[in-house]
Design a protein around this motif. Structure first.
Motif, PDB file in Angstrom:
ATOM      1  N   VAL A 103      40.448  -6.955 -29.978  1.00 60.88           N
ATOM      2  CA  VAL A 103      40.418  -6.303 -28.668  1.00 60.88           C
ATOM      3  C   VAL A 103      40.096  -4.821 -28.805  1.00 60.88           C
ATOM      4  CG1 VAL A 103      41.801  -5.654 -26.666  1.00 60.88           C
ATOM      5  CG2 VAL A 103      41.968  -7.961 -27.581  1.00 60.88           C
ATOM      6  N   GLY A 104      40.760  -4.161 -29.755  1.00 59.49           N
ATOM      7  CA  GLY A 104      40.509  -2.737 -29.955  1.00 59.49           C
ATOM      8  C   GLY A 104      39.086  -2.452 -30.396  1.00 59.49           C
ATOM      9  N   MET A 105      38.579  -3.269 -31.319  1.00 61.46           N
ATOM     10  CA  MET A 105      37.209  -3.073 -31.799  1.00 61.46           C
ATOM     11  C   MET A 105      36.203  -3.320 -30.681  1.00 61.46           C
ATOM     12  SD  MET A 105      37.376  -4.656 -35.668  1.00 61.46           S
ATOM     13  CE  MET A 105      38.265  -6.144 -35.207  1.00 61.46           C
ATOM     14  N   LEU A 106      36.481  -4.306 -29.837  1.00 59.07           N
ATOM     15  CA  LEU A 106      35.619  -4.557 -28.684  1.00 59.07           C
ATOM     16  C   LEU A 106      35.642  -3.356 -27.739  1.00 59.07           C
ATOM     17  CD1 LEU A 106      33.821  -6.235 -26.853  1.00 59.07           C
ATOM     18  CD2 LEU A 106      35.854  -7.466 -26.055  1.00 59.07           C
ATOM     19  N   LEU A 130      33.094  -0.100 -18.647  1.00 57.61           N
ATOM     20  CA  LEU A 130      34.354   0.575 -18.951  1.00 57.61           C
ATOM     21  C   LEU A 130      35.520  -0.010 -18.168  1.00 57.61           C
ATOM     22  CD1 LEU A 130      32.913   4.190 -19.041  1.00 57.61           C
ATOM     23  CD2 LEU A 130      33.883   2.961 -21.000  1.00 57.61           C
ATOM     24  N   GLU A 131      35.296  -0.328 -16.902  1.00 58.37           N
ATOM     25  CA  GLU A 131      36.371  -0.912 -16.093  1.00 58.37           C
ATOM     26  C   GLU A 131      36.784  -2.277 -16.647  1.00 58.37           C
ATOM     27  OE1 GLU A 131      35.692   1.152 -11.725  1.00 58.37           O
ATOM     28  OE2 GLU A 131      34.678  -0.746 -12.162  1.00 58.37           O
ATOM     29  N   ASP A 132      35.807  -3.066 -17.100  1.00 62.11           N
ATOM     30  CA  ASP A 132      36.133  -4.361 -17.715  1.00 62.11           C
ATOM     31  C   ASP A 132      36.951  -4.155 -18.992  1.00 62.11           C
ATOM     32  OD1 ASP A 132      34.788  -5.687 -15.729  1.00 62.11           O
ATOM     33  OD2 ASP A 132      32.982  -6.086 -16.919  1.00 62.11           O
ATOM     34  N   VAL A 137      42.226  -4.337 -22.072  1.00 57.96           N
ATOM     35  CA  VAL A 137      43.262  -3.689 -22.877  1.00 57.96           C
ATOM     36  C   VAL A 137      44.596  -3.694 -22.139  1.00 57.96           C
ATOM     37  CG1 VAL A 137      43.963  -1.538 -23.997  1.00 57.96           C
ATOM     38  CG2 VAL A 137      41.578  -2.267 -24.102  1.00 57.96           C
ATOM     39  N   GLU A 138      44.555  -3.500 -20.821  1.00 55.96           N
ATOM     40  CA  GLU A 138      45.789  -3.527 -20.031  1.00 55.96           C
ATOM     41  C   GLU A 138      46.438  -4.904 -20.061  1.00 55.96           C
ATOM     42  OE1 GLU A 138      45.221  -0.154 -16.565  1.00 55.96           O
ATOM     43  OE2 GLU A 138      44.267  -2.111 -16.288  1.00 55.96           O
ATOM     44  N   GLN A 139      45.620  -5.939 -20.056  1.00 58.22           N
ATOM     45  CA  GLN A 139      46.157  -7.307 -20.040  1.00 58.22           C
ATOM     46  C   GLN A 139      46.953  -7.626 -21.301  1.00 58.22           C
ATOM     47  OE1 GLN A 139      42.709  -9.736 -19.369  1.00 58.22           O
ATOM     48  NE2 GLN A 139      42.642  -9.338 -17.168  1.00 58.22           N
ATOM     49  N   ILE A 140      46.514  -7.076 -22.448  1.00 58.65           N
ATOM     50  CA  ILE A 140      47.250  -7.361 -23.685  1.00 58.65           C
ATOM     51  C   ILE A 140      48.397  -6.381 -23.883  1.00 58.65           C
ATOM     52  CG2 ILE A 140      45.198  -8.301 -24.784  1.00 58.65           C
ATOM     53  CD1 ILE A 140      45.307  -5.673 -26.548  1.00 58.65           C
ATOM     54  N   GLY A 141      48.472  -5.359 -23.017  1.00 58.51           N
ATOM     55  CA  GLY A 141      49.523  -4.359 -23.150  1.00 58.51           C
ATOM     56  C   GLY A 141      49.011  -3.175 -23.931  1.00 58.51           C
ATOM     57  N   GLN A 142      48.602  -2.107 -23.226  1.00 61.72           N
ATOM     58  CA  GLN A 142      47.953  -0.977 -23.902  1.00 61.72           C
ATOM     59  C   GLN A 142      48.890  -0.208 -24.814  1.00 61.72           C
ATOM     60  OE1 GLN A 142      48.352   2.464 -23.290  1.00 61.72           O
ATOM     61  NE2 GLN A 142      49.551   2.541 -21.416  1.00 61.72           N
ATOM     62  N   ALA A 143      50.220  -0.445 -24.703  1.00 63.48           N
ATOM     63  CA  ALA A 143      51.160   0.245 -25.577  1.00 63.48           C
ATOM     64  C   ALA A 143      51.501  -0.585 -26.815  1.00 63.48           C
ATOM     65  CB  ALA A 143      52.434   0.579 -24.802  1.00 63.48           C
ATOM     66  N   SER A 144      50.762  -1.695 -27.021  1.00 64.56           N
ATOM     67  CA  SER A 144      51.123  -2.606 -28.097  1.00 64.56           C
ATOM     68  C   SER A 144      50.929  -2.002 -29.479  1.00 64.56           C
ATOM     69  CB  SER A 144      50.328  -3.907 -27.972  1.00 64.56           C
ATOM     70  OG  SER A 144      48.937  -3.642 -28.049  1.00 64.56           O
ATOM     71  N   SER A 145      49.975  -1.107 -29.635  1.00 61.69           N
ATOM     72  CA  SER A 145      49.749  -0.461 -30.926  1.00 61.69           C
ATOM     73  C   SER A 145      49.078   0.876 -30.698  1.00 61.69           C
ATOM     74  CB  SER A 145      48.880  -1.339 -31.826  1.00 61.69           C
ATOM     75  OG  SER A 145      47.548  -1.374 -31.337  1.00 61.69           O
ATOM     76  N   ALA A 153      42.784   5.142 -24.064  1.00 59.58           N
ATOM     77  CA  ALA A 153      42.527   6.529 -23.670  1.00 59.58           C
ATOM     78  C   ALA A 153      41.039   6.840 -23.679  1.00 59.58           C
ATOM     79  CB  ALA A 153      43.264   7.486 -24.605  1.00 59.58           C
ATOM     80  N   ARG A 154      40.347   6.364 -24.699  1.00 57.71           N
ATOM     81  CA  ARG A 154      38.919   6.644 -24.827  1.00 57.71           C
ATOM     82  C   ARG A 154      38.119   6.008 -23.691  1.00 57.71           C
ATOM     83  NH1 ARG A 154      34.884   4.611 -29.589  1.00 57.71           N
ATOM     84  NH2 ARG A 154      33.152   6.008 -29.122  1.00 57.71           N
TER      85      ARG A 154
END
Length: 285
Positions: A103-106, A130-132, A137-145, A153-154
């Motif tokens: 997810v992060g790499m995507l 960007l909105e997608d 990222v929000e769906q998986i929990g943006q505070a997960s790592s 943030a980017r």
């Protein structure tokens, strides 16, 4: 790698990694044409590996397309970079569907593609992308790592720039606030890794405040950015000199209560997306 005959998947994989790291090293010292050649060769080698159905190998192939698009963009070849970046996004998406934790790499690949679209003024395409990415990222929990929070943030920082360029300044400010708050938290936890991003995201938010006529808010962000960039520029002038000059010049103009010169405003609007890739804007300004 150039001289050795590659006879196995393991050797092909190792060779692609070595070539990609070599490309990164060449890029870091400004040898961009050589970096492009090494990156293209890494991709050529990796495409000999059967990746279909394998999430990690698919993500690895995506990473090479991503790297080549980055080098093309550094060379200013944005039309060439765009389809390469699109391929990286597509492959990372496939890897994610296959079960890869990419997810992060995507999100990183989407930010890269959005930057390339921005320079070509393809704002609506960049906005959708960007909105997608933010929603995912929000769906998986943006505070997960920490990496996921950085990518979050980017994505928001680049979306703020898109809204600004479209003239949607209130929306731009709201999104820039999310980016700045998130990157500040990361900078406090890992200053060596994220202080530079904090300075640049403050510049983004400051540029939007200028458009809204909020000069005091802009001064606050630029003051903090200048303080951060002054130290960073001493450590890495190759990476931060342009940002430091830009923030200092803009802040000096504001402190003298003069109208912001068109060339400085034009530069700051473009230098805060992906600074390494936007050095040409400062030169032209």
């Amino acid at each position: 790698v150039y001289q050795h005959e590659l006879n196995s998947v393991a050797e092909l994989l190792q060779a692609s990694v070595i070539l990609n790291e070599y490309s990164n090293a060449l890029c870091a010292v400004g040898k961009l044409t050589e970096a492009r050649n090494a990156s293209a060769f890494a991709l050529q080698v990796m495409e000999l590996v059967p990746t279909q159905g394998n999430p990690e190998l698919t993500a690895g192939l995506a990473a090479l397309w991503h790297s080549l698009s980055y080098v093309e963009a550094e060379l200013g070849e944005f039309e060439n970079a765009e389809p390469l970046a699109q391929k990286a996004v597509e492959l990372y998406g496939q890897a994610l569907q296959l079960g890869s934790r990419s997810v992060g790499m995507l999100a990183d690949a989407e930010s890269n593609l959005a930057t390339i679209l921005l320079v070509q003024k393809k704002f609506e395409q960049a906005r959708t992308l960007l909105e997608d990415g933010i929603r995912r990222v929000e769906q998986i929990g943006q505070a997960s790592s920490i990496p996921d929070r950085f990518y979050f943030a980017r994505l928001n920082n680049n979306l703020a720039i898109v809204f600004r360029e479209l003239g949607n300044f209130p929306e731009a400010r709201a999104v820039a606030e999310i980016a700045a708050v998130t990157i500040r938290q990361l900078s406090e936890a890992m200053p060596d890794a994220y202080r530079g991003y904090l300075a640049r995201y403050l510049m983004t938010r400051g540029s939007i405040s200028l458009r809204l006529g909020e000069n005091e808010e802009a001064k606050d962000d630029l003051n903090e950015a200048v303080t951060l960039l002054k130290e960073l520029n001493l450590q890495r002038p190759d990476a931060f000199a342009n940002d430091y000059l830009l923030a200092t010049a803009t802040l000096a103009t504001l402190n003298e209560d003069k109208e912001l010169p068109t060339n400085i405003e034009w530069a700051i609007n473009r230098a805060t997306a992906e600074p390494a890739r936007w050095r040409q804007w400062w030169t032209y300004a």
